[in-house]
Design an enzyme around this catalytic site. Structure first.
Site, PDB file in Angstrom:
ATOM      1  N   GLU A 117       0.839  -1.208   0.000  1.00  0.00           N
ATOM      2  CA  GLU A 117       0.000   0.000   0.000  1.00  0.00           C
ATOM      3  C   GLU A 117       0.874   1.257   0.000  1.00  0.00           C
ATOM      4  O   GLU A 117       0.767   2.126   0.881  1.00  0.00           O
ATOM      5  CB  GLU A 117      -1.008  -0.019   1.157  1.00  0.00           C
ATOM      6  CG  GLU A 117      -1.979  -1.180   1.021  1.00  0.00           C
ATOM      7  CD  GLU A 117      -3.229  -1.134   1.897  1.00  0.00           C
ATOM      8  OE1 GLU A 117      -3.320  -0.304   2.808  1.00  0.00           O
ATOM      9  OE2 GLU A 117      -4.144  -1.937   1.630  1.00  0.00           O
ATOM     10  N   GLU A 138      -4.762  -8.791  -0.719  1.00  0.00           N
ATOM     11  CA  GLU A 138      -5.611  -8.568   0.465  1.00  0.00           C
ATOM     12  C   GLU A 138      -7.054  -8.496   0.006  1.00  0.00           C
ATOM     13  O   GLU A 138      -7.398  -7.644  -0.830  1.00  0.00           O
ATOM     14  CB  GLU A 138      -5.217  -7.282   1.207  1.00  0.00           C
ATOM     15  CG  GLU A 138      -3.891  -7.412   1.931  1.00  0.00           C
ATOM     16  CD  GLU A 138      -3.534  -6.192   2.773  1.00  0.00           C
ATOM     17  OE1 GLU A 138      -4.450  -5.513   3.276  1.00  0.00           O
ATOM     18  OE2 GLU A 138      -2.322  -5.937   2.925  1.00  0.00           O
TER      19      GLU A 138
END
Ligand code: AHR
Length: 512
Positions: A193, A316
């Site tokens: 991220e 994810e």
């Protein structure tokens, strides 16, 4: 006729039409693409009780363990055929300095887990603990490197430490710490991220960082090819994927990641177990959005990589709700209901059907965090409905995807519609066909006629996972409330199967 009776008849007719038969055609001899086992991957972050108090209890614990890792968890994940496990984060990865987690445990420096509850991390579970655990599990390790607060040298050293066979500073250190043979880690995430907790970078800047890191991560001859995975987009941030694909040479990329959670509202996520049908509907809408996200990210990748060499890595995914009452808000501990089984079933069908591009995926997370497959409470351990979906679907791992066409009824609530039925099919190396079906409608059964094009089979069996209420879950007092059962009501006549899926059910059929 009275006005009320007329309205009732109209509604009845409408319902009859809308709950007609669903049709599925499976092309049994047209399969070309392999469903990578790695889309059934899991994720273990240093977050709450995923590692500490979850996987890892330490070797002095009274809970049966192997080098500190719970034996019951190892057994359960082996039954799941867990193909890969991502570690140590998540957001934690970009704060993690791997050299703090090697060598004698009592000499390891502590740190503060900045993202997850501000707790003290003593680094007692480190590289050796994780990679040896993966060997016990028979799972491929997927290491997430620290780009946000680390250095290129640090990550290059980690690769050398885990993978270099000959004599080198890092392999000597590994041997000194008790491990001679390299672990041959193939899957490497270059940050996590990067647009957020991984450094709040812009995509152009991250693409340049990625190129630099990728340059110094060598293959060290013995892995058969490292897979370097770029930190990917959040949800529908298509510009992120486009910028990465445009600016990173294909030869430097093994995969581009993407994260998508099924969440109602980031500020008001709602309870994991106490929810309305309206909330259920909106979570299912989020879960089904995965199909659009994967399709659109893949279409961007197709422009730059028409031969589909680069994988889309959904590292994810899962449902995200409020934490259970009385637990640390930073630990993300939530229960897991039949709603989560529905999320898992439809998501895995989407991944199977996009197997040409989606080749790695990781459910968030494995133990005690978010949509976990395992929950622990001291010496007790329970398997969640999501565990059972992963276990039922493992028949698709490395099988050939069978193309299908599906015409389905809608699940309608308050004037909004979702497809009630989802499906995917594969043929394994023994020629056995598996079809996984999900009916997300919590009230209506769904009758499906399945035509197997190109094959006549005789033996049909199946397993089902369902429950009476959407809000049902396995607890430490009732650990087996939800578990798979034999599904004997489907029938086969030559190449036509007739199946009736009960409401909120996941079914996997085996056809020989
Ligand atoms: O899975 C929990 C967190 O969600 C991860 O650490 C992060 O990558 C994501 O935002």
């Amino acid at each position: 006729m009275k006005k009320n009776t007329f309205c009732y008849l109209l509604t009845y007719l409408f319902l009859q039409l809308s709950i007609g038969q669903n049709n599925l055609a499976v092309n049994t001899d047209a399969g070309k693409v392999k469903i990578s086992r790695n889309i059934y991957g899991h994720f273990a972050e240093h977050l709450g009780h995923c590692i500490y108090g979850g996987f890892y209890v330490g070797d002095t614990s009274s809970i049966p363990n192997t080098n500190g890792v719970r034996n019951d968890i190892i057994d359960a994940l082996k039954k799941l055929k867990i193909p890969n496990l991502r570690w140590p984060g998540g957001c934690f990865a970009d704060t993690y300095h791997w050299k703090d987690g090697i060598g004698p445990k009592d000499k390891r420096p502590a740190m503060v887990n900045k993202w997850w509850g501000g707790v003290t991390e003593d680094n007692s579970f480190g590289t050796h603990d994780f990679l040896n655990m993966c060997e016990l599990l028979g799972a491929e390790p997927y290491l997430s490197g620290n780009v946000g607060s680390g250095t290129v040298q640090e990550l290059a050293d980690w690769v050398q430490y885990t993978n270099f066979k000959g004599k080198s500073p890092m392999s000597d250190l590994r041997t000194q710490n008790g491990r001679t043979a390299p672990w041959k880690v193939k899957l490497w995430g270059i940050g996590n991220e990067a647009w957020g907790c991984g450094g709040n970078m812009k995509p152009e800047y991250y693409a340049d960082e990625y190129r630099k890191y990728a340059t110094f991560i060598s293959d060290w001859e013995n892995t058969g090819g490292l897979m370097r995975i770029a930190s990917g987009a959040s949800d529908a941030d298509y510009n992120w994927t486009e910028t990465l694909m445009k600016n990173i040479p294909l030869g430097m990329l093994g995969g581009v990641a993407m994260h998508h959670y099924s969440v109602l509202d980031w500020n008001k996520k709602g309870s994991a177990t106490d929810f309305s049908e309206d909330q259920y509907f909106h979570i299912m809408k989020q879960a089904l959005l995965m199909d659009e996200l994967v399709t659109k990210h893949a279409a961007i990748m197709d422009k730059y990589d028409p031969k589909q060499k680069i994988a889309l890595v959904v590292d994810e995914w899962g449902g995200w709700y409020d934490v259970e009452k009385g637990t640390n808000p930073g630990f993300l501990y939530q229960q897991n209901t039949i709603r989560d089984a529905m999320i898992a079933g439809v998501t895995l069908n989407i991944f199977n059907n996009h197997a040409d591009r989606v080749r790695v995926a990781n459910l968030a997370q494995c133990v005690n965090v978010l949509q976990a497959v395992i929950l622990t409470n001291k010496e007790k351990m329970i398997l969640t409905p999501t565990y059972y979906v992963m276990e039922m679907y493992n028949v698709h791992q490395d099988a050939t995807l069978l193309p299908l066409t599906l015409t389905v009824n809608d699940y309608i609530l308050n004037g909004e519609k979702l497809p009630a039925v989802s499906a995917s099919a594969s043929k394994d190396s023994l020629g056995i066909i598996h079809i996984s079906l999900v009916n997300i409608d919590p009230l209506q059964s769904q009758k499906i006629s399945i035509v197997l094009k190109g094959e006549t089979k005789k033996n049909l069996s199946g397993r089902i996972l369902t429950s009476k209420k959407l809000q049902d879950y396995n607890s430490f007092t009732e650990p087996e409330k939800i578990k798979p059962a034999a599904f004997n009501t489907a029938s086969i006549d030559k190449n036509v199967l007739t199946v009736t899926l009960p409401p909120m059910a996941v079914v996997v059929l085996t056809i020989k």
